[in-house]
Every structure is written in C-alpha cells, then in structure tokens.
Design a protein around this motif. Structure first.
Motif, PDB file in Angstrom:
ATOM      1  N   LEU A  85      -4.833 -62.362 -35.124  1.00 53.75           N
ATOM      2  CA  LEU A  85      -4.027 -63.424 -35.712  1.00 53.75           C
ATOM      3  C   LEU A  85      -2.640 -62.912 -36.065  1.00 53.75           C
ATOM      4  O   LEU A  85      -1.643 -63.629 -35.889  1.00 53.75           O
ATOM      5  CB  LEU A  85      -4.715 -63.973 -36.966  1.00 53.75           C
ATOM      6  N   GLN A  86      -2.562 -61.659 -36.543  1.00 52.39           N
ATOM      7  CA  GLN A  86      -1.267 -61.090 -36.924  1.00 52.39           C
ATOM      8  C   GLN A  86      -0.309 -61.029 -35.740  1.00 52.39           C
ATOM      9  O   GLN A  86       0.879 -61.327 -35.868  1.00 52.39           O
ATOM     10  CB  GLN A  86      -1.456 -59.684 -37.505  1.00 52.39           C
ATOM     11  N   VAL A  87      -0.837 -60.653 -34.575  1.00 53.49           N
ATOM     12  CA  VAL A  87      -0.008 -60.566 -33.364  1.00 53.49           C
ATOM     13  C   VAL A  87       0.317 -61.959 -32.837  1.00 53.49           C
ATOM     14  O   VAL A  87       1.448 -62.237 -32.420  1.00 53.49           O
ATOM     15  CB  VAL A  87      -0.731 -59.729 -32.286  1.00 53.49           C
ATOM     16  N   ALA A  88      -0.656 -62.873 -32.888  1.00 57.97           N
ATOM     17  CA  ALA A  88      -0.462 -64.213 -32.328  1.00 57.97           C
ATOM     18  C   ALA A  88       0.584 -65.004 -33.102  1.00 57.97           C
ATOM     19  O   ALA A  88       1.321 -65.809 -32.521  1.00 57.97           O
ATOM     20  CB  ALA A  88      -1.790 -64.963 -32.323  1.00 57.97           C
ATOM     21  N   ILE A  89       0.669 -64.788 -34.417  1.00 61.22           N
ATOM     22  CA  ILE A  89       1.595 -65.591 -35.224  1.00 61.22           C
ATOM     23  C   ILE A  89       2.969 -64.952 -35.330  1.00 61.22           C
ATOM     24  O   ILE A  89       3.942 -65.604 -35.724  1.00 61.22           O
ATOM     25  CB  ILE A  89       1.016 -65.811 -36.639  1.00 61.22           C
ATOM     26  N   ALA A  90       3.102 -63.682 -34.939  1.00 65.82           N
ATOM     27  CA  ALA A  90       4.352 -62.951 -35.121  1.00 65.82           C
ATOM     28  C   ALA A  90       5.577 -63.625 -34.507  1.00 65.82           C
ATOM     29  O   ALA A  90       6.651 -63.621 -35.115  1.00 65.82           O
ATOM     30  CB  ALA A  90       4.207 -61.527 -34.572  1.00 65.82           C
ATOM     31  N   PRO A  91       5.502 -64.241 -33.290  1.00 61.26           N
ATOM     32  CA  PRO A  91       6.720 -64.841 -32.713  1.00 61.26           C
ATOM     33  C   PRO A  91       7.151 -66.149 -33.364  1.00 61.26           C
ATOM     34  O   PRO A  91       8.157 -66.722 -32.951  1.00 61.26           O
ATOM     35  CB  PRO A  91       6.317 -65.101 -31.245  1.00 61.26           C
ATOM     36  N   PHE A  92       6.415 -66.635 -34.374  1.00 58.57           N
ATOM     37  CA  PHE A  92       6.671 -67.978 -34.878  1.00 58.57           C
ATOM     38  C   PHE A  92       7.218 -67.992 -36.302  1.00 58.57           C
ATOM     39  O   PHE A  92       6.873 -68.848 -37.114  1.00 58.57           O
ATOM     40  CB  PHE A  92       5.387 -68.814 -34.802  1.00 58.57           C
ATOM     41  N   ALA A  93       8.085 -67.021 -36.582  1.00 58.65           N
ATOM     42  CA  ALA A  93       8.739 -67.011 -37.898  1.00 58.65           C
ATOM     43  C   ALA A  93       9.656 -68.216 -38.067  1.00 58.65           C
ATOM     44  O   ALA A  93       9.904 -68.660 -39.186  1.00 58.65           O
ATOM     45  CB  ALA A  93       9.537 -65.717 -38.078  1.00 58.65           C
ATOM     46  N   HIS A  94      10.179 -68.751 -36.940  1.00 54.79           N
ATOM     47  CA  HIS A  94      11.046 -69.925 -37.018  1.00 54.79           C
ATOM     48  C   HIS A  94      10.251 -71.191 -37.293  1.00 54.79           C
ATOM     49  O   HIS A  94      10.818 -72.222 -37.639  1.00 54.79           O
ATOM     50  CB  HIS A  94      11.822 -70.085 -35.706  1.00 54.79           C
ATOM     51  N   VAL A  95       8.932 -71.129 -37.150  1.00 51.50           N
ATOM     52  CA  VAL A  95       8.080 -72.283 -37.416  1.00 51.50           C
ATOM     53  C   VAL A  95       7.534 -72.234 -38.842  1.00 51.50           C
ATOM     54  O   VAL A  95       7.678 -73.177 -39.612  1.00 51.50           O
ATOM     55  CB  VAL A  95       6.919 -72.356 -36.399  1.00 51.50           C
ATOM     56  N   PHE A  96       6.913 -71.100 -39.185  1.00 54.54           N
ATOM     57  CA  PHE A  96       6.257 -70.971 -40.482  1.00 54.54           C
ATOM     58  C   PHE A  96       7.158 -70.338 -41.547  1.00 54.54           C
ATOM     59  O   PHE A  96       6.731 -70.203 -42.688  1.00 54.54           O
ATOM     60  CB  PHE A  96       4.985 -70.137 -40.347  1.00 54.54           C
ATOM     61  N   SER A  97       8.370 -69.936 -41.154  1.00 56.13           N
ATOM     62  CA  SER A  97       9.321 -69.187 -41.973  1.00 56.13           C
ATOM     63  C   SER A  97       8.909 -67.718 -41.998  1.00 56.13           C
ATOM     64  O   SER A  97       7.708 -67.399 -41.901  1.00 56.13           O
ATOM     65  CB  SER A  97       9.426 -69.727 -43.405  1.00 56.13           C
ATOM     66  N   PRO A  98       9.865 -66.812 -42.129  1.00 62.13           N
ATOM     67  CA  PRO A  98       9.509 -65.375 -42.183  1.00 62.13           C
ATOM     68  C   PRO A  98       8.525 -65.048 -43.304  1.00 62.13           C
ATOM     69  O   PRO A  98       7.600 -64.254 -43.116  1.00 62.13           O
ATOM     70  CB  PRO A  98      10.868 -64.701 -42.412  1.00 62.13           C
ATOM     71  N   LEU A  99       8.735 -65.679 -44.486  1.00 60.71           N
ATOM     72  CA  LEU A  99       7.814 -65.439 -45.593  1.00 60.71           C
ATOM     73  C   LEU A  99       6.417 -65.936 -45.253  1.00 60.71           C
ATOM     74  O   LEU A  99       5.414 -65.268 -45.543  1.00 60.71           O
ATOM     75  CB  LEU A  99       8.318 -66.123 -46.862  1.00 60.71           C
ATOM     76  N   GLY A 100       6.313 -67.121 -44.634  1.00 63.03           N
ATOM     77  CA  GLY A 100       5.014 -67.667 -44.288  1.00 63.03           C
ATOM     78  C   GLY A 100       4.265 -66.784 -43.311  1.00 63.03           C
ATOM     79  O   GLY A 100       3.062 -66.528 -43.479  1.00 63.03           O
ATOM     80  N   VAL A 101       4.955 -66.288 -42.279  1.00 62.06           N
ATOM     81  CA  VAL A 101       4.320 -65.401 -41.308  1.00 62.06           C
ATOM     82  C   VAL A 101       3.843 -64.121 -41.982  1.00 62.06           C
ATOM     83  O   VAL A 101       2.723 -63.645 -41.762  1.00 62.06           O
ATOM     84  CB  VAL A 101       5.294 -65.086 -40.155  1.00 62.06           C
ATOM     85  N   ALA A 102       4.707 -63.544 -42.828  1.00 66.24           N
ATOM     86  CA  ALA A 102       4.347 -62.300 -43.508  1.00 66.24           C
ATOM     87  C   ALA A 102       3.146 -62.493 -44.437  1.00 66.24           C
ATOM     88  O   ALA A 102       2.262 -61.636 -44.516  1.00 66.24           O
ATOM     89  CB  ALA A 102       5.543 -61.778 -44.296  1.00 66.24           C
ATOM     90  N   LEU A 103       3.101 -63.623 -45.141  1.00 68.06           N
ATOM     91  CA  LEU A 103       1.982 -63.896 -46.037  1.00 68.06           C
ATOM     92  C   LEU A 103       0.680 -64.086 -45.251  1.00 68.06           C
ATOM     93  O   LEU A 103      -0.379 -63.591 -45.656  1.00 68.06           O
ATOM     94  CB  LEU A 103       2.272 -65.135 -46.879  1.00 68.06           C
TER      95      LEU A 103
END
Length: 376
Positions: A85-103
């Motif tokens: 999941l960590q790798v799959a969500i990494a390119p989508f900081a513009h969707v979930f926000s950088p904070l959201g992806v990191a959390l």
C-alpha cells in the motif's frame, strides 16, 4: 519499523514510471469533502475486517469522484501485482495531499491504518468546512471589487471621452479630480495595447511557473511574503496553516508514530513557504535535543498562547492532548479572523463605493458647476 516512504518519491523505473507519470498528470485534486467521505468509508471497511484489496475495489466503484475512482483502481492494480500500500499510494500526493499520503503510509507501517483513516477523514472534513467559511468571507468583497472595476472601466472608456471634448472647450484649469479621470481615460483608450501586453506577460509568467518548480516556489514565496504582512489576512492564513500542522502532528503522535518521523511528516501539512521554513527550523532544533517549548518559542509565527501550551506539554508530558489543544486554539483564532473580516467587509465596501462614486461625480460635474452651466 521500516522508514516511511517519501510521498514525493519518483524513484520508479521502466514502464511503471511512465505509466504513473501519465496517470498522475491526468488527475486533478478532488475536494476535501469527497476525500473525507471516501476515507471514512475506507476506515469503516477495514475496521470490519474487510481485506484491503476488497476495500479498494469497493471504493473504485462507489466513490462519487472520478479522480478518486481512477486512483483506487490504479492502487488496486499495483497491489495485485505485488506492491505494498505504501508503494501504491506514493505517486498520489496530489490527490490525498502530501500529509495524507505520509499518514496513510505511517498507518500501514504501524498497523493502525483504520484509526489513521478515521483521523484523516475528520481532518479533510474540517478542511472543507474552513475552506467554505473562507470563501464565504471573500465572496462579497470580491463581488464588490469586480463590480466597481467593471463599472469604472466602462465609464472611463465610453463616458469620460465624451466629457473630455466638452472640458477642452472651457479653456480653464480643471480640478485635480477631473484631470486624474481624463488621464486614466486617455491611458485606457490610447494605451490599451500596453494593458494587453501586461496581461499577456502575466499569463506567460503563470504558465512558466506551472512548468518550473523553482519559479513557482519563488513566486509563491514573494506573494506570501507580501500577504502575510497584510492586516487580518496575514494572521488568518498563518492560523489556518498552523491549525493543519498541529492537527496532523497530534494525529501522528496519538497514532504512536515515532517522534523523529512525526516531525517531518507534520511539516507536509504546511502550505505557506515562510511558515513551512520557520517550522522546519523548529523541527531541526527539536531533533537536536532542544526542549519543545524553547524551539517553538523561537518561531515568529507562534504566539504567546501556543508557547504557553507547549511549555505545559514539556513539563506535564501530556503532549498528545496539548497538540490537540494547540490545533483547536489555531482553528478558533482562524475563525475569529474570519469573523473580524466579515464585520469589516460591509463598511469598507460601502466606503470604497462612496469614494469611487464621489470621485466620478466631482470629476465630471464639478467643472460644469463651477462654470455655472447648471443652476443648483
């Protein structure tokens, strides 16, 4: 515990990199409200022991936002091919926000992903509410300003030139208000190409800023440097940024994320470059062993109340509760600034309209009255 992946990481290879890049560029960021609803449902499904892949598949069909549907589908495809999941969500900081992806990455690493998703849902819900209140506060002044500008441009280009011929026949010294109106009217009618050129240059700069990260950051830094000095608006933006920072920090801390990892992740919630730079220096000082209250006390954007809260956290050890208190305080101050703006907008707008109307009235009719062409 493995290091949390950087949400801005671009270290992918081969066709996967190109595919993700094309997919990422095709998306626009969904609204905070849509994110809040989907993340809330995501957390509920995981709490009900639904497998992660099944939850993503459900979201890819039930989400009301097309961007989120495509995002979930892409993440699901990556996970079925063996990615985490960590790798799959990494390119989508513009969707979930950088904070959201990191959390989310931190939650997946620590095993408390449902709690993180619930916290993120609340975070984006609050973001949606504060954004709505902010836009509501700005709607009326923007409408008034645009109306005044349009009316003035129409008068300056089509009405004042007719009076200019009349005033020229008076052969007398015109008052300053009339001369200023005539000068602006002449500039708008005769130098229209200059204004078009300036608008073209502005559009070109904005286009280049979108393609050049360095130029974009410099323009943002300059713009925010000016805005932060403005009364009311400056404090409003600072408290909104700090609210997101302390809220994200409290979520990370209460989710038992390691402190040295929580500090840089919380920075991702900050959107104003000067504030982000200042808080980043605070994080560096804390990581070097400096006391929490002293490190934050050196930040110019932290007021005396926040310093007092953090000093209490330092002495009592109740950092989780104090961070939540700091977030609530910043949100309260943000809402107070909005209330003050709303209280001042109506009288200031009335004054602005009166000044423009008075300027036009005196500029056009005063020379005629002085010559006695109109009997009062």
């Amino acid at each position: 515990m493995r290091p949390i992946l950087d949400p801005h990481s671009r270290k992918h290879t081969g066709k996967s990199t190109n595919k993700r890049a094309r997919l990422s560029s095709a998306f626009t960021r969904p609204s905070p409200l849509a994110l809040s609803r989907d993340l809330h449902l995501f957390g509920i499904m995981l709490q009900a022991a639904l497998p992660l892949k099944d939850a993503l598949e459900n979201l890819s069909h039930t989400s009301t936002n097309q961007t989120l549907q495509s995002t979930y589908a892409h993440m699901l495809a990556q996970m079925r091919s063996g990615a985490s999941l960590q790798v799959a969500i990494a390119p989508f900081a513009h969707v979930f926000s950088p904070l959201g992806v990191a959390l989310i990455q931190a939650g997946a690493e620590s095993g408390n992903l449902p709690q993180i998703l619930s916290a993120l849902s609340s975070y984006f819900d609050q973001i949606a509410k504060t954004r709505a209140s902010f836009l509501k506060a700005l709607l009326y002044p923007i409408f008034v300003c645009v109306s005044i500008v349009i009316a003035f441009v129409v008068i300056a280009m089509f009405v004042i030139p007719n009076f200019a011929e009349l005033f020229a026949s008076f052969d007398v010294e015109l008052p300053f208000s009339t001369r200023s109106l005539l000068a602006i009217s002449w500039a708008m009618n005769e130098l229209w190409w200059v204004w078009v050129g300036l608008l073209g240059v502005l559009a070109l700069v904005l286009l280049l800023a979108q393609k050049s990260q360095i130029l974009n950051e410099n323009l943002k830094r300059m713009g925010f440097g000016i805005i932060l000095r403005a009364p009311l608006v400056g404090k409003l933006l600072v408290y909104r940024d700090l609210w997101g920072y302390f809220l994200g920090f409290s979520y990370l801390y209460n989710a038992h994320i390691e402190f040295d990892k929580a500090l840089p992740i919380a920075l991702l919630s900050l959107q104003i470059p000067p504030v982000q730079k200042s808080i980043a220096s605070v994080s560096d000082r804390i990581s070097k062993g400096e006391a929490l209250d002293r490190a934050f006390g050196a930040c110019g954007y932290i007021d005396s109340s926040l310093r007092s809260f953090l000093a209490t956290a330092q002495s009592s050890g109740e950092l989780g509760e104090i961070l939540g208190l700091c977030a609530n305080y910043c949100q309260s101050m943000y809402e107070q600034q909005i209330s003050r703006m709303l209280a001042l907008i109506e009288p200031l707008s009335t004054i602005a309209i009166a000044l423009v109307v008075g300027w036009l009235a005196f500029g056009i009719f005063l020379p005629i009255w002085e010559l006695g062409s109109i009997n009062l």
